[in-house]
Design a protein around this motif. Structure first.
Motif, short mmCIF file in Angstrom:
data_model
loop_
_atom_site.label_atom_id
_atom_site.label_comp_id
_atom_site.label_asym_id
_atom_site.label_seq_id
_atom_site.Cartn_x
_atom_site.Cartn_y
_atom_site.Cartn_z
N GLU A 105 -12.82 -20.36 3.20
CA GLU A 105 -11.36 -20.36 3.15
C GLU A 105 -10.77 -19.09 3.76
N GLN A 106 -11.55 -18.01 3.77
CA GLN A 106 -11.09 -16.77 4.40
C GLN A 106 -12.30 -16.00 4.92
N GLN A 107 -12.28 -15.71 6.21
CA GLN A 107 -13.35 -14.92 6.80
C GLN A 107 -13.26 -13.48 6.32
N PRO A 108 -14.39 -12.77 6.21
CA PRO A 108 -14.34 -11.36 5.79
C PRO A 108 -13.73 -10.49 6.89
N HIS A 109 -13.02 -9.47 6.49
CA HIS A 109 -12.42 -8.52 7.43
C HIS A 109 -12.65 -7.09 6.93
N ASN A 110 -12.70 -6.19 7.89
CA ASN A 110 -12.77 -4.76 7.58
C ASN A 110 -13.90 -4.42 6.61
N SER A 111 -15.11 -4.87 6.95
CA SER A 111 -16.32 -4.57 6.17
C SER A 111 -16.31 -5.22 4.79
N GLN A 113 -17.12 -8.27 1.97
CA GLN A 113 -18.37 -8.95 1.66
C GLN A 113 -18.55 -10.18 2.55
N PRO A 114 -19.75 -10.34 3.13
CA PRO A 114 -19.99 -11.50 3.99
C PRO A 114 -20.00 -12.80 3.20
N CYS A 115 -19.95 -13.89 3.92
CA CYS A 115 -19.90 -15.21 3.27
C CYS A 115 -21.28 -15.59 2.73
N PRO A 116 -21.32 -16.20 1.55
CA PRO A 116 -22.59 -16.67 0.99
C PRO A 116 -22.99 -17.99 1.64
N GLY A 117 -24.11 -18.55 1.21
CA GLY A 117 -24.57 -19.82 1.75
C GLY A 117 -23.57 -20.93 1.48
N LEU A 118 -23.48 -21.86 2.41
CA LEU A 118 -22.49 -22.93 2.33
C LEU A 118 -23.11 -24.29 2.00
N GLU A 119 -24.43 -24.31 1.81
CA GLU A 119 -25.09 -25.58 1.50
C GLU A 119 -26.20 -25.36 0.50
N GLN A 120 -26.33 -26.27 -0.44
CA GLN A 120 -27.43 -26.24 -1.41
C GLN A 120 -28.11 -27.60 -1.40
N ARG A 121 -29.44 -27.56 -1.54
CA ARG A 121 -30.23 -28.78 -1.60
C ARG A 121 -31.03 -28.79 -2.90
#
Length: 264
Positions: A105-111, A113-121
């Motif tokens: 919903e919102q990309q990280p900016h200015n250092s 926290q990066p995005c976590p995994g988007l899929e679980q199996r």
């Protein structure tokens, strides 16, 4: 009088220079993504040195940010949605996988926290085919998965009547293949707790429970002797398998969470 006019003019010049410095210096309006050596200005740095300073995300690592970087370019962490509902099993009537996803919903900016995994199996098994017919009750090894899978199982039938709560079988693990510990995918991490010599509890619940016999595949019901060696296989990684001996059948599972599983 002449001195006062001259002094006033000097103050105006100083104020103008200062105002221009505030507008051109610092990171206001100059925030850049990644490492951008062109994203620079001249002002005080965080190390209290006046000179060239940067307003890109990489300046945090190189320690050459302008003094106001964190106020003008605040970190924004990645924002993701809630998990979707689990999908159905990819293949009916046999061990398979189910999937759930979430989106950014919102990309990280200015250092941030990066995005976590988007899929679980996760491993799964369904007992009806695409036409709604019962299937998959053939004899074979016990098929197991993590207790977390049971949370998504229905507790009532289509008429609202409570389903059979099932039972629990306690086994002592005799052997396992090395593949149970080398897998590092999210839906296989639970297999690391399948350890030789430990007792494990496995719940038999609908729909894995056969209606006609009130048993689950591989639960040891067919064997009168509890010392009989039985075979099991982890759903989600067919190479993770082994043997165990049945200890007892109980109404509820009482093993620690990491040693509690469900029949599939």
């Amino acid at each position: 009088m002449g001195f006062s006019v001259e002094f006033a003019c000097w103050l105006l010049v100083v104020f103008a220079l200062g105002e221009n410095h505030l507008v051109s210096g610092g990171c206001s309006g100059k925030c850049c993504r990644g490492r951008d050596t062109n994203c620079l200005t001249t002002d005080w740095r965080m190390d209290r040195v006046h000179g060239t300073c940067y307003c890109d995300e990489g300046c945090v690592r190189t320690k050459d940010c302008c003094f106001d970087y964190f106020t003008e370019c605040p970190a924004q962490d990645c924002v993701v949605s809630d998990w979707s509902f689990w999908s159905g099993c990819a293949k009916p009537c046999q061990p398979s996988v189910r999937i759930r996803v979430r989106h950014i919903e919102q990309q990280p900016h200015n250092s941030g926290q990066p995005c976590p995994g988007l899929e679980q199996r996760a491993g799964c098994r369904e007992y009806r085919d695409h036409l709604g017919r019962h299937c998959g009750f053939n004899s074979g090894p016990a098929l197991i998965t993590s207790m977390a899978f049971a949370k998504g199982r229905p507790k009532h039938d289509s008429y609202g009547n409570p389903l059979n709560p099932g039972f629990c079988v306690e086994f002592k693990l005799e052997s396992r293949t090395p593949h149970c510990t080398v897998e590092n995918r999210p839906h296989t991490l639970w297999m690391r707790y399948i350890t030789e010599g430990f007792n494990v509890c496995v719940a038999c619940e609908p729909p894995a429970m056969r209606n006609n016999t009130s048993s689950c595949q591989g639960d040891g019901r067919e064997s009168d002797k509890y010392a009989t060696v039985l075979h099991w296989q982890a759903v989600g990684n067919p190479q993770c398998s082994g043997t165990w001996k049945k200890i007892q059948k109980t109404q509820r599972c009482a093993c620690p969470p990491q040693h509690s599983f469900v029949f599939i």
